[in-house]
Design a protein around this motif. Sequence first.
Motif, short mmCIF file in Angstrom:
data_model
loop_
_atom_site.label_atom_id
_atom_site.label_comp_id
_atom_site.label_asym_id
_atom_site.label_seq_id
_atom_site.Cartn_x
_atom_site.Cartn_y
_atom_site.Cartn_z
N LYS A 65 -30.49 105.43 -60.31
CA LYS A 65 -29.57 105.14 -61.42
C LYS A 65 -30.24 104.30 -62.51
N ASN A 66 -31.29 103.54 -62.16
CA ASN A 66 -31.98 102.71 -63.15
C ASN A 66 -32.68 103.55 -64.23
N LYS A 67 -32.84 104.84 -63.98
CA LYS A 67 -33.46 105.73 -64.97
C LYS A 67 -32.45 106.30 -65.96
N VAL A 68 -31.17 106.18 -65.68
CA VAL A 68 -30.12 106.78 -66.51
C VAL A 68 -29.94 105.94 -67.78
N VAL A 69 -29.96 106.60 -68.95
CA VAL A 69 -29.88 105.87 -70.22
C VAL A 69 -28.62 106.19 -71.03
N GLY A 70 -27.76 107.02 -70.49
CA GLY A 70 -26.50 107.34 -71.15
C GLY A 70 -25.61 108.10 -70.20
N VAL A 71 -24.28 108.02 -70.39
CA VAL A 71 -23.35 108.71 -69.50
C VAL A 71 -22.27 109.42 -70.32
N GLU A 72 -21.65 110.41 -69.72
CA GLU A 72 -20.56 111.15 -70.36
C GLU A 72 -19.30 110.29 -70.41
N ASP A 73 -18.46 110.56 -71.39
CA ASP A 73 -17.20 109.84 -71.51
C ASP A 73 -16.31 110.05 -70.29
N ILE A 74 -16.35 111.26 -69.72
CA ILE A 74 -15.50 111.56 -68.57
C ILE A 74 -15.78 110.62 -67.40
N GLU A 75 -17.04 110.18 -67.29
CA GLU A 75 -17.40 109.28 -66.20
C GLU A 75 -16.67 107.95 -66.30
N LYS A 76 -16.37 107.54 -67.53
CA LYS A 76 -15.74 106.24 -67.75
C LYS A 76 -14.22 106.32 -67.61
N LYS A 77 -13.68 107.53 -67.55
CA LYS A 77 -12.24 107.71 -67.39
C LYS A 77 -11.90 107.81 -65.90
N PHE A 78 -10.67 107.49 -65.55
CA PHE A 78 -10.21 107.57 -64.16
C PHE A 78 -11.25 106.90 -63.24
#
Length: 364
Positions: A65-78
Amino acid sequence: MKKVILGLLVIICMLGMINLRPLLAQENITVRDMVGRNVSVPQDPKRIICIAPGTLRLIIYLEAKNKVVGVEDIEKKFPATRPYWVANNELGRLPSIGPGGPNSIDKEPDLEKILAVRPEVIFITYMGYERAQSVQRKIGIPVVVLTYGPFGTFNEKVYDALKLVGKVLNKEARARKVISFIQDFQKDLLSRVEGFPENDKPSVYVGGIGFKGTHGIESTQTIYAPFEWVKAKNVAKPEGKKGHLFVDKEKILSWNPDFIFIDGGGSQIVKQDYKKRPDYYQGLKAFRNRRVYILHSFNWYMTNIGTVVADAYAVGKVLYPKRFNDVDLAKRADEIYTFLLGRPVYEQMSRTYGHLAEVPAYLK
Protein backbone atom coordinates in the motif's frame (compact mmCIF):
# COMPACT_ATOMS: atom_id res chain seq x y z
CA MET A 1 -8.08 22.94 -25.06
CA LYS A 2 -8.58 19.76 -23.05
CA LYS A 3 -6.24 17.87 -25.40
CA VAL A 4 -3.59 20.58 -24.95
CA ILE A 5 -3.87 20.34 -21.16
CA LEU A 6 -3.68 16.55 -21.35
CA GLY A 7 -0.58 16.78 -23.56
CA LEU A 8 1.12 19.13 -21.11
CA LEU A 9 0.27 16.82 -18.23
CA VAL A 10 1.83 13.90 -20.10
CA ILE A 11 5.06 15.89 -20.52
CA ILE A 12 5.05 17.00 -16.87
CA CYS A 13 4.36 13.45 -15.73
CA MET A 14 7.22 12.06 -17.80
CA LEU A 15 9.60 14.72 -16.49
CA GLY A 16 8.50 13.99 -12.96
CA MET A 17 9.11 10.29 -13.45
CA ILE A 18 12.60 11.04 -14.77
CA ASN A 19 13.30 13.06 -11.64
CA LEU A 20 11.98 10.31 -9.45
CA ARG A 21 14.22 7.66 -10.95
CA PRO A 22 17.20 8.28 -13.21
CA LEU A 23 16.36 6.86 -16.61
CA LEU A 24 19.65 5.03 -17.00
CA ALA A 25 19.22 3.27 -13.65
CA GLN A 26 15.68 2.13 -14.36
CA GLU A 27 15.25 -1.54 -15.20
CA ASN A 28 12.17 -2.80 -16.98
CA ILE A 29 10.63 -6.24 -17.15
CA THR A 30 7.97 -7.51 -19.55
CA VAL A 31 4.87 -9.20 -18.17
CA ARG A 32 1.82 -10.66 -19.87
CA ASP A 33 -1.30 -9.24 -18.32
CA MET A 34 -4.61 -11.05 -17.93
CA VAL A 35 -6.02 -10.01 -21.31
CA GLY A 36 -2.90 -11.29 -23.08
CA ARG A 37 -1.00 -8.02 -23.54
CA ASN A 38 2.79 -7.92 -23.21
CA VAL A 39 3.51 -4.88 -21.05
CA SER A 40 6.92 -3.41 -20.24
CA VAL A 41 6.93 -2.14 -16.65
CA PRO A 42 9.53 -0.74 -14.26
CA GLN A 43 10.87 -3.45 -11.99
CA ASP A 44 9.63 -2.77 -8.46
CA PRO A 45 7.92 0.59 -9.20
CA LYS A 46 7.59 3.07 -6.35
CA ARG A 47 4.43 4.85 -7.53
CA ILE A 48 1.31 2.94 -8.59
CA ILE A 49 -2.44 3.41 -8.79
CA CYS A 50 -5.30 0.92 -8.68
CA ILE A 51 -8.42 1.32 -10.80
CA ALA A 52 -11.72 -0.62 -10.94
CA PRO A 53 -13.20 -3.31 -8.67
CA GLY A 54 -10.87 -5.27 -6.43
CA THR A 55 -7.55 -3.84 -7.58
CA LEU A 56 -6.59 -1.94 -4.44
CA ARG A 57 -7.46 -4.96 -2.29
CA LEU A 58 -4.84 -7.09 -4.04
CA ILE A 59 -2.17 -4.45 -3.44
CA ILE A 60 -3.03 -4.40 0.26
CA TYR A 61 -2.89 -8.21 0.45
CA LEU A 62 0.63 -7.99 -0.97
CA GLU A 63 1.70 -5.42 1.65
CA ALA A 64 2.38 -2.79 -1.01
CA LYS A 65 0.00 0.00 0.00
CA ASN A 66 2.98 2.35 0.52
CA LYS A 67 3.38 2.44 -3.28
CA VAL A 68 -0.17 3.71 -3.89
CA VAL A 69 -0.26 7.43 -4.77
CA GLY A 70 -3.96 7.98 -5.44
CA VAL A 71 -7.32 6.26 -4.91
CA GLU A 72 -10.75 6.24 -6.53
CA ASP A 73 -13.59 8.23 -4.98
CA ILE A 74 -15.63 5.03 -4.56
CA GLU A 75 -13.02 3.74 -2.12
CA LYS A 76 -13.71 6.67 0.19
CA LYS A 77 -17.48 6.09 0.15
CA PHE A 78 -19.24 3.52 2.36
CA PRO A 79 -16.01 3.19 4.39
CA ALA A 80 -17.32 0.54 6.79
CA THR A 81 -18.31 -2.04 4.17
CA ARG A 82 -14.93 -3.42 3.02
CA PRO A 83 -12.40 -4.91 5.42
CA TYR A 84 -9.36 -3.82 3.41
CA TRP A 85 -10.48 -0.19 3.63
CA VAL A 86 -11.46 -0.41 7.30
CA ALA A 87 -7.95 -1.69 8.07
CA ASN A 88 -6.19 0.88 5.89
CA ASN A 89 -8.44 3.93 5.80
CA GLU A 90 -5.48 6.30 5.96
CA LEU A 91 -5.38 5.78 2.19
CA GLY A 92 -8.37 8.12 2.10
CA ARG A 93 -5.96 11.03 2.46
CA LEU A 94 -4.48 10.32 -0.98
CA PRO A 95 -5.55 12.36 -4.02
CA SER A 96 -8.50 11.29 -6.14
CA ILE A 97 -7.80 9.51 -9.43
CA GLY A 98 -11.43 9.51 -10.58
CA PRO A 99 -14.83 8.26 -9.48
CA GLY A 100 -14.36 4.51 -9.94
CA GLY A 101 -17.27 2.21 -9.20
CA PRO A 102 -19.13 -0.40 -11.28
CA ASN A 103 -20.15 2.19 -13.89
CA SER A 104 -16.48 2.82 -14.66
CA ILE A 105 -15.70 -0.77 -15.65
CA ASP A 106 -13.97 -0.97 -19.04
CA LYS A 107 -14.32 2.77 -19.53
CA GLU A 108 -11.53 5.25 -20.15
CA PRO A 109 -10.51 6.59 -16.72
CA ASP A 110 -9.88 10.24 -15.84
CA LEU A 111 -6.52 10.66 -17.55
CA GLU A 112 -5.85 14.13 -16.17
CA LYS A 113 -6.25 13.00 -12.57
CA ILE A 114 -4.09 9.96 -13.23
CA LEU A 115 -1.30 12.04 -14.72
CA ALA A 116 -1.48 14.50 -11.82
CA VAL A 117 -0.30 11.80 -9.34
CA ARG A 118 2.52 10.60 -11.66
CA PRO A 119 2.20 6.81 -11.35
CA GLU A 120 4.80 4.51 -12.88
CA VAL A 121 2.30 1.64 -13.32
CA ILE A 122 -1.48 1.49 -13.51
CA PHE A 123 -3.19 -1.70 -12.32
CA ILE A 124 -6.78 -2.06 -13.51
CA THR A 125 -9.37 -4.85 -13.50
CA TYR A 126 -11.88 -5.85 -16.18
CA MET A 127 -10.60 -3.64 -18.98
CA GLY A 128 -10.58 -4.95 -22.55
CA TYR A 129 -7.45 -5.39 -24.63
CA GLU A 130 -8.02 -2.52 -27.06
CA ARG A 131 -9.06 -0.01 -24.42
CA ALA A 132 -6.04 -0.84 -22.28
CA GLN A 133 -3.81 -0.34 -25.31
CA SER A 134 -5.49 2.98 -26.04
CA VAL A 135 -5.11 4.31 -22.49
CA GLN A 136 -1.46 3.27 -22.38
CA ARG A 137 -0.73 4.98 -25.71
CA LYS A 138 -2.44 8.20 -24.66
CA ILE A 139 -0.59 8.73 -21.39
CA GLY A 140 2.61 6.76 -21.85
CA ILE A 141 2.23 4.81 -18.59
CA PRO A 142 2.12 0.98 -18.45
CA VAL A 143 -1.37 -0.41 -17.91
CA VAL A 144 -1.55 -3.92 -16.41
CA VAL A 145 -4.99 -5.55 -16.63
CA LEU A 146 -6.10 -7.98 -13.91
CA THR A 147 -9.20 -10.06 -13.24
CA TYR A 148 -10.81 -11.95 -10.37
CA GLY A 149 -12.79 -14.08 -12.83
CA PRO A 150 -16.61 -13.91 -12.97
CA PHE A 151 -18.30 -11.20 -10.92
CA GLY A 152 -19.79 -11.90 -7.54
CA THR A 153 -18.01 -15.03 -6.38
CA PHE A 154 -14.62 -16.53 -5.55
CA ASN A 155 -12.61 -17.78 -8.51
CA GLU A 156 -9.05 -19.08 -8.53
CA LYS A 157 -8.13 -16.63 -11.29
CA VAL A 158 -7.47 -14.27 -8.42
CA TYR A 159 -4.38 -16.35 -7.64
CA ASP A 160 -3.03 -15.53 -11.09
CA ALA A 161 -3.75 -11.86 -10.44
CA LEU A 162 -1.81 -12.00 -7.17
CA LYS A 163 1.14 -13.68 -8.88
CA LEU A 164 1.17 -11.10 -11.67
CA VAL A 165 1.07 -8.13 -9.31
CA GLY A 166 3.66 -9.82 -7.13
CA LYS A 167 6.01 -10.10 -10.10
CA VAL A 168 5.66 -6.43 -10.99
CA LEU A 169 6.02 -5.18 -7.41
CA ASN A 170 8.81 -7.56 -6.35
CA LYS A 171 6.33 -9.20 -3.96
CA GLU A 172 6.37 -12.72 -5.38
CA ALA A 173 7.20 -14.33 -2.01
CA ARG A 174 4.30 -12.53 -0.36
CA ALA A 175 1.96 -13.56 -3.20
CA ARG A 176 2.88 -17.20 -2.61
CA LYS A 177 2.23 -16.80 1.12
CA VAL A 178 -1.18 -15.24 0.53
CA ILE A 179 -2.21 -17.99 -1.87
CA SER A 180 -0.99 -20.73 0.50
CA PHE A 181 -2.77 -19.04 3.41
CA ILE A 182 -6.12 -19.13 1.60
CA GLN A 183 -5.60 -22.66 0.28
CA ASP A 184 -4.67 -23.97 3.73
CA PHE A 185 -7.96 -22.71 5.12
CA GLN A 186 -9.83 -24.30 2.22
CA LYS A 187 -8.15 -27.61 3.01
CA ASP A 188 -8.97 -27.29 6.70
CA LEU A 189 -12.62 -26.56 5.97
CA LEU A 190 -12.97 -29.50 3.60
CA SER A 191 -11.17 -31.87 5.97
CA ARG A 192 -13.58 -31.00 8.78
CA VAL A 193 -16.61 -32.08 6.77
CA GLU A 194 -15.02 -35.06 5.05
CA GLY A 195 -17.03 -38.23 5.49
CA PHE A 196 -20.17 -36.50 6.73
CA PRO A 197 -23.09 -38.58 5.36
CA GLU A 198 -24.70 -36.83 2.39
CA ASN A 199 -28.19 -37.95 3.44
CA ASP A 200 -27.73 -36.34 6.85
CA LYS A 201 -26.82 -32.92 5.51
CA PRO A 202 -29.45 -30.21 5.99
CA SER A 203 -30.55 -28.16 2.98
CA VAL A 204 -29.39 -24.54 2.89
CA TYR A 205 -30.06 -21.31 1.05
CA VAL A 206 -28.41 -17.89 1.05
CA GLY A 207 -30.37 -14.71 0.34
CA GLY A 208 -29.71 -10.99 0.31
CA ILE A 209 -26.73 -11.34 -2.01
CA GLY A 210 -25.45 -8.07 -3.43
CA PHE A 211 -25.33 -7.82 -7.22
CA LYS A 212 -24.93 -4.34 -8.70
CA GLY A 213 -26.73 -3.08 -5.62
CA THR A 214 -28.42 -4.53 -2.56
CA HIS A 215 -31.29 -7.01 -2.73
CA GLY A 216 -33.60 -9.10 -0.59
CA ILE A 217 -34.11 -12.78 0.04
CA GLU A 218 -34.72 -13.55 -3.66
CA SER A 219 -31.07 -12.69 -4.54
CA THR A 220 -28.84 -15.76 -4.27
CA GLN A 221 -25.90 -17.64 -5.77
CA THR A 222 -25.88 -21.13 -7.21
CA ILE A 223 -22.14 -21.54 -6.63
CA TYR A 224 -21.59 -19.88 -3.25
CA ALA A 225 -18.04 -20.28 -2.01
CA PRO A 226 -18.80 -20.47 1.75
CA PHE A 227 -21.19 -23.36 0.96
CA GLU A 228 -18.83 -25.02 -1.51
CA TRP A 229 -15.94 -25.03 0.95
CA VAL A 230 -17.95 -26.99 3.54
CA LYS A 231 -19.87 -29.10 1.00
CA ALA A 232 -23.23 -27.68 2.04
CA LYS A 233 -26.38 -28.78 0.23
CA ASN A 234 -27.36 -25.57 -1.57
CA VAL A 235 -30.96 -25.83 -2.79
CA ALA A 236 -30.27 -23.27 -5.54
CA LYS A 237 -27.34 -25.15 -7.03
CA PRO A 238 -29.36 -27.54 -9.22
CA GLU A 239 -30.86 -24.55 -11.06
CA GLY A 240 -28.09 -24.90 -13.63
CA LYS A 241 -27.00 -21.28 -13.97
CA LYS A 242 -23.59 -20.60 -12.45
CA GLY A 243 -23.17 -17.55 -10.27
CA HIS A 244 -25.77 -15.00 -9.26
CA LEU A 245 -29.47 -15.78 -9.56
CA PHE A 246 -32.71 -13.96 -8.81
CA VAL A 247 -35.35 -16.51 -7.82
CA ASP A 248 -39.08 -16.22 -7.37
CA LYS A 249 -40.06 -16.12 -3.71
CA GLU A 250 -42.53 -18.92 -4.29
CA LYS A 251 -39.60 -21.04 -5.48
CA ILE A 252 -37.90 -20.53 -2.11
CA LEU A 253 -41.11 -21.70 -0.44
CA SER A 254 -41.10 -24.84 -2.57
CA TRP A 255 -37.48 -25.55 -1.64
CA ASN A 256 -38.22 -24.79 2.04
CA PRO A 257 -34.57 -25.14 3.15
CA ASP A 258 -33.65 -26.28 6.65
CA PHE A 259 -31.28 -23.36 7.15
CA ILE A 260 -31.22 -19.91 5.59
CA PHE A 261 -28.23 -17.59 5.64
CA ILE A 262 -28.63 -13.86 5.00
CA ASP A 263 -25.88 -11.78 3.44
CA GLY A 264 -25.27 -8.83 5.75
CA GLY A 265 -25.43 -6.39 2.85
CA GLY A 266 -29.07 -7.31 2.18
CA SER A 267 -30.14 -8.01 5.76
CA GLN A 268 -31.99 -4.71 6.20
CA ILE A 269 -34.02 -5.35 3.04
CA VAL A 270 -34.91 -8.83 4.30
CA LYS A 271 -35.85 -7.35 7.69
CA GLN A 272 -38.17 -4.78 6.09
CA ASP A 273 -39.75 -7.43 3.88
CA TYR A 274 -40.21 -9.74 6.88
CA LYS A 275 -42.19 -7.01 8.67
CA LYS A 276 -44.36 -6.41 5.58
CA ARG A 277 -44.96 -10.08 4.76
CA PRO A 278 -44.67 -12.08 7.99
CA ASP A 279 -46.99 -14.81 6.70
CA TYR A 280 -44.66 -15.52 3.79
CA TYR A 281 -41.63 -15.88 6.00
CA GLN A 282 -43.48 -18.02 8.53
CA GLY A 283 -44.11 -20.37 5.62
CA LEU A 284 -40.38 -21.07 5.61
CA LYS A 285 -39.43 -23.56 8.30
CA ALA A 286 -36.01 -21.94 8.72
CA PHE A 287 -37.74 -18.73 9.84
CA ARG A 288 -40.29 -20.59 11.97
CA ASN A 289 -37.50 -22.48 13.71
CA ARG A 290 -35.19 -19.45 13.91
CA ARG A 291 -32.55 -21.22 11.84
CA VAL A 292 -31.65 -18.02 10.02
CA TYR A 293 -28.11 -16.68 10.33
CA ILE A 294 -26.17 -13.58 9.34
CA LEU A 295 -23.05 -13.74 7.18
CA HIS A 296 -20.80 -10.84 6.29
CA SER A 297 -21.06 -9.46 2.79
CA PHE A 298 -18.02 -10.43 0.74
CA ASN A 299 -19.20 -9.23 -2.67
CA TRP A 300 -18.48 -5.52 -2.33
CA TYR A 301 -16.32 -3.97 -5.07
CA MET A 302 -15.39 -7.52 -6.03
CA THR A 303 -14.63 -10.42 -3.74
CA ASN A 304 -13.28 -9.74 -0.26
CA ILE A 305 -11.48 -13.06 0.01
CA GLY A 306 -10.82 -12.95 3.74
CA THR A 307 -14.55 -12.55 4.33
CA VAL A 308 -15.28 -15.57 2.11
CA VAL A 309 -13.09 -17.68 4.40
CA ALA A 310 -14.62 -16.27 7.58
CA ASP A 311 -18.14 -16.84 6.22
CA ALA A 312 -17.26 -20.44 5.36
CA TYR A 313 -16.24 -21.11 8.97
CA ALA A 314 -19.50 -19.53 10.15
CA VAL A 315 -21.51 -21.81 7.83
CA GLY A 316 -19.52 -24.82 9.00
CA LYS A 317 -20.09 -24.00 12.66
CA VAL A 318 -23.86 -23.72 12.11
CA LEU A 319 -24.25 -26.86 9.98
CA TYR A 320 -21.66 -29.12 11.63
CA PRO A 321 -21.33 -27.83 15.21
CA LYS A 322 -19.41 -30.85 16.54
CA ARG A 323 -16.83 -30.63 13.78
CA PHE A 324 -16.29 -26.91 14.32
CA ASN A 325 -16.63 -26.77 18.10
CA ASP A 326 -13.01 -25.62 18.49
CA VAL A 327 -13.50 -22.59 16.22
CA ASP A 328 -14.09 -19.18 17.76
CA LEU A 329 -15.50 -17.22 14.82
CA ALA A 330 -14.33 -13.80 16.00
CA LYS A 331 -10.78 -15.02 16.62
CA ARG A 332 -10.67 -16.92 13.34
CA ALA A 333 -11.90 -13.88 11.39
CA ASP A 334 -9.30 -11.63 13.01
CA GLU A 335 -6.57 -14.17 12.32
CA ILE A 336 -7.53 -13.97 8.65
CA TYR A 337 -7.85 -10.19 8.54
CA THR A 338 -4.59 -9.60 10.40
CA PHE A 339 -2.63 -11.70 7.94
CA LEU A 340 -4.25 -10.27 4.81
CA LEU A 341 -4.83 -6.66 5.86
CA GLY A 342 -2.38 -5.89 8.64
CA ARG A 343 -4.76 -5.65 11.59
CA PRO A 344 -7.92 -7.21 13.07
CA VAL A 345 -11.21 -5.66 11.94
CA TYR A 346 -13.85 -8.24 12.87
CA GLU A 347 -15.57 -6.03 15.45
CA GLN A 348 -15.78 -3.12 13.02
CA MET A 349 -17.26 -5.38 10.33
CA SER A 350 -19.74 -6.78 12.85
CA ARG A 351 -20.96 -3.28 13.66
CA THR A 352 -21.85 -2.96 9.97
CA TYR A 353 -23.28 -6.42 9.28
CA GLY A 354 -23.90 -8.09 12.65
CA HIS A 355 -21.90 -10.93 14.20
CA LEU A 356 -21.16 -13.99 12.10
CA ALA A 357 -23.74 -16.78 12.50
CA GLU A 358 -25.96 -14.49 14.58
CA VAL A 359 -29.73 -14.96 14.42
CA PRO A 360 -31.26 -11.62 13.30
CA ALA A 361 -32.65 -9.63 16.20
CA TYR A 362 -36.14 -9.48 14.69
CA LEU A 363 -36.38 -13.29 15.02
CA LYS A 364 -35.22 -13.54 18.62
